[in-house]
Scaffold this motif. Structure first.
Motif, PDB file in Angstrom:
ATOM      1  N   LEU A  60     -75.661  81.305 134.592  1.00  0.00           N
ATOM      2  CA  LEU A  60     -75.214  79.700 134.044  1.00  0.00           C
ATOM      3  C   LEU A  60     -73.937  79.864 133.206  1.00  0.00           C
ATOM      4  O   LEU A  60     -73.180  78.861 132.902  1.00  0.00           O
ATOM      5  N   PHE A  83     -86.757  76.749 130.281  1.00  0.00           N
ATOM      6  CA  PHE A  83     -85.781  76.823 128.959  1.00  0.00           C
ATOM      7  C   PHE A  83     -86.707  76.406 127.633  1.00  0.00           C
ATOM      8  O   PHE A  83     -88.057  76.056 127.585  1.00  0.00           O
ATOM      9  N   MET A  89     -86.679  66.269 135.016  1.00  0.00           N
ATOM     10  CA  MET A  89     -85.853  65.182 135.045  1.00  0.00           C
ATOM     11  C   MET A  89     -86.997  63.770 134.624  1.00  0.00           C
ATOM     12  O   MET A  89     -88.056  63.625 135.375  1.00  0.00           O
TER      13      MET A  89
ATOM     14  N   TYR B 149     -79.833  69.202 132.417  1.00  0.00           N
ATOM     15  CA  TYR B 149     -80.431  68.886 134.032  1.00  0.00           C
ATOM     16  C   TYR B 149     -79.609  69.401 135.071  1.00  0.00           C
ATOM     17  O   TYR B 149     -80.204  70.043 135.768  1.00  0.00           O
ATOM     18  N   GLN B 151     -77.982  72.299 134.642  1.00  0.00           N
ATOM     19  CA  GLN B 151     -78.247  73.860 134.559  1.00  0.00           C
ATOM     20  C   GLN B 151     -79.539  74.179 135.244  1.00  0.00           C
ATOM     21  O   GLN B 151     -79.776  74.957 136.269  1.00  0.00           O
ATOM     22  N   VAL B 152     -80.519  73.149 135.363  1.00  0.00           N
ATOM     23  CA  VAL B 152     -81.806  73.389 136.050  1.00  0.00           C
ATOM     24  C   VAL B 152     -81.233  73.350 137.493  1.00  0.00           C
ATOM     25  O   VAL B 152     -81.848  74.238 138.172  1.00  0.00           O
ATOM     26  N   GLY B 153     -80.725  72.315 138.027  1.00  0.00           N
ATOM     27  CA  GLY B 153     -80.011  72.291 139.287  1.00  0.00           C
ATOM     28  C   GLY B 153     -79.604  73.568 139.603  1.00  0.00           C
ATOM     29  O   GLY B 153     -79.523  73.922 141.161  1.00  0.00           O
ATOM     30  N   ARG B 154     -78.780  74.156 139.000  1.00  0.00           N
ATOM     31  CA  ARG B 154     -78.100  75.336 139.191  1.00  0.00           C
ATOM     32  C   ARG B 154     -79.031  76.739 139.185  1.00  0.00           C
ATOM     33  O   ARG B 154     -78.722  77.205 140.181  1.00  0.00           O
ATOM     34  N   VAL B 155     -79.983  76.619 138.283  1.00  0.00           N
ATOM     35  CA  VAL B 155     -80.873  77.784 138.519  1.00  0.00           C
ATOM     36  C   VAL B 155     -81.585  77.452 139.862  1.00  0.00           C
ATOM     37  O   VAL B 155     -82.011  78.472 140.645  1.00  0.00           O
ATOM     38  N   TYR B 156     -82.032  76.451 140.193  1.00  0.00           N
ATOM     39  CA  TYR B 156     -82.973  76.151 141.500  1.00  0.00           C
ATOM     40  C   TYR B 156     -81.971  76.036 142.638  1.00  0.00           C
ATOM     41  O   TYR B 156     -82.850  75.566 143.476  1.00  0.00           O
ATOM     42  N   GLN B 157     -80.854  76.402 142.677  1.00  0.00           N
ATOM     43  CA  GLN B 157     -79.833  76.336 143.671  1.00  0.00           C
ATOM     44  C   GLN B 157     -79.838  74.806 144.472  1.00  0.00           C
ATOM     45  O   GLN B 157     -79.913  74.888 145.887  1.00  0.00           O
ATOM     46  N   LEU B 158     -79.828  73.853 143.622  1.00  0.00           N
ATOM     47  CA  LEU B 158     -79.745  72.533 144.563  1.00  0.00           C
ATOM     48  C   LEU B 158     -78.391  72.410 144.832  1.00  0.00           C
ATOM     49  O   LEU B 158     -77.423  73.029 144.304  1.00  0.00           O
TER      50      LEU B 158
END
Lengths: 250, 250
Positions: A60, A83, A89, B149, B151-158
């Motif tokens: 990140l 986190f 969401m 949010y 960042q969450v998408g990046r962690v879970y490879q959206l």
């Protein structure tokens, strides 16, 4: 076998104060090795860069010098990250929050529903997160962390700011599930008892620029209780040997 | 449910009271310049059956909706871009403020002079009037997007599409809705002014015609018809969309 190898890591942050650009060093030539399936707690004073370290490992935060090698391929939904706040969401239901983060394989295996059942959240699958209690939101966040059976889990002080009994129950659930799953786990915390409860090894950091000031092996049998005798004994032992270690001094 | 029923009763009672107050005052004033509600209804029926009320409403609505969609699409693209790129925002900020403060009448006159007395000039003028409001709404919405949010998408490879669809757009919906609401109410009023000034069809033109003939009942009948249309759009289209995208806030 090594899971994560951090070599010669340096990281600066720039900020503006009274119209002047300033820089502070978070890491300067930092090195750390974490073995596969090891549970490591990273403890250090506030602001020493613990969360930044996790963000760099997760990809990140990419603006750093040095090398972070990860045996796990993190581009394959192979990472679980909890986190400081649950970061669900609010416009998606509990089930949708899990589904959006699940891999195709996890969806095929019906993992979102299975994890809801496992954490007793099935009755709330169509509920929006803002209608859940703080503890339940953390549970959903835990379920999301495990949804793809990750090889690496990063925890950024995830159990702070919730009631002690709820936090303890969540910690126990978490460790149980993590041990079942054969994962490498890194927990960032400033709570030494929590660190002992989770870890095979505790890494103590100094104030920034953060250096490792001590690494402590924990050989307490699992399952461990946060206020169990063995955890308390270890806690007292560390603090009697290194009274200022939580301030990052040795 | 009970509260909703009570609300509904209050709304109807309020409307009945308004009509009653209008009837009584017009009865005592007894002037053709202040017609009774019944005369307005009669004029409404006459203009619908014998006149061109339906086609005029259709023409005005088509112009208003065309301008609305163009302003929303252009304004969203520009607003999101300005919210995203700070340099662009600094460069265009004064343009947006300028656009916000140009009187609608000036834009109308200039567009008719430059582009001729046609629908293109009308729609262009209305778009120019509405655009700054959409830009400001969407710019602020984009600035307010919560990156945690993402960042969450990046962690879970959206995928990028998932990030836009499931994380960014839901955060922008309230700003789209605010622009839609303010846009509809502003645009239909401006379209009437533009029609009054330079077109030979539409509700605005008919208002001007009836003004010259001092036919107040017809003026009110045309206004009533168009207000009803706008309210129908609000209750049948905008409100259900709002309920769908903001249901989680309830």
């Amino acid at each position: 076998m090594t899971e994560i190898e951090i070599t010669n890591l340096s990281k600066n942050f720039q900020y503006t104060e009274k119209d002047q650009n300033k820089i502070f060093e978070v890491y300067n030539d930092f090195n750390l090795t974490i073995n596969k399936y090891e549970f490591v707690s990273i403890v250090g004073p506030s602001g020493c860069g613990k969360s930044t370290l996790l963000q760099m490992i997760a990809g990140l935060e990419k603006n750093y010098i040095g090398e972070i090698k990860c045996a796990t391929n993190l581009n394959n939904k192979n990472l679980g990250y909890m986190f400081q706040t649950p970061r669900l969401m609010p416009w998606l239901t509990v089930l949708e929050n899990l589904k959006i983060c699940a891999s195709e394989e996890s969806i095929k295996n019906n993992s979102p529903q299975k994890y809801l059942d496992k954490f007793q959240l099935s009755d709330f699958s169509n509920t929006y997160p803002n209608r859940l209690s703080g503890g339940m939101r953390r549970k959903v966040s835990i379920a999301r962390t495990f949804i793809n059976d990750p090889d690496l889990i990063l925890l950024d002080e995830p159990f702070t700011s919730i009631d002690l009994p709820v936090a303890n129950a969540l910690r126990e659930d978490f460790i149980l599930k993590a041990k079942e799953s054969n994962v490498t786990l890194i927990l960032v915390t400033h709570d030494l008892k929590e660190a002992i409860m989770f870890a095979d090894k505790i890494v103590f950091l100094s104030p920034r620029p953060a250096k490792i000031i001590h690494q402590h092996q924990i050989d307490i049998e699992r399952p461990r209780k946060l206020d169990g005798d063995r955890v308390i004994k270890e806690y007292n032992s560390i603090l009697s040997n290194f009274p200022n270690i939580l301030e990052g001094k040795i | 449910m009970k509260k909703n029923t009570r609300d509904w009763h209050v709304r109807v009672a309020s409307l009945v009271f308004l009509i009653l107050a209008w009837s009584i005052s017009s009865y005592f004033i007894n002037s053709r310049l202040f017609p009774q509600p019944l005369n307005v209804i009669q004029s409404l029926i006459y203009n619908t059956l014998e006149g061109s009320l339906i086609s005029d409403c259709y023409i005005t609505l088509t112009r208003a909706l065309s301008a609305f969609f163009i302003a929303m699409i252009l304004g969203s693209i520009i607003g999101i871009s300005l919210g995203r790129f700070k340099r662009w925002d600094s460069f265009f900020d004064s343009w947006v403020i300028l656009g916000l403060n140009i009187p609608a009448l000036v834009v109308a006159i200039m567009c008719y002079i430059w582009l001729g007395m046609n629908d293109l000039a009308l729609i262009t003028g209305v778009v120019i009037n509405k655009l700054p409001l959409v830009i400001i709404n969407l710019r602020e919405g984009t600035k307010a997007i919560d990156n945690s949010y993402i960042q969450v998408g990046r962690v879970y490879q959206l995928s990028k599409f998932q990030v836009i669809q499931k994380i960014i757009l839901p955060q922008l919906y309230p700003y789209f809705l605010a622009s839609t609401r303010s846009g509809l109410s502003l645009i239909w009023k401006i379209v009437l002014v533009f029609e009054l000034l330079g077109r030979s069809s539409g509700v605005g033109f008919m208002l001007s015609l009836n003004f010259q003939m001092f036919d107040i009942a017809a003026i009110l009948a045309y206004s009533l018809a168009f207000i009803t249309l706008v309210l129908l759009i609000e209750y049948l289209i905008v409100a259900p969309i709002e309920r769908k995208v903001s249901g989680w806030r309830v």
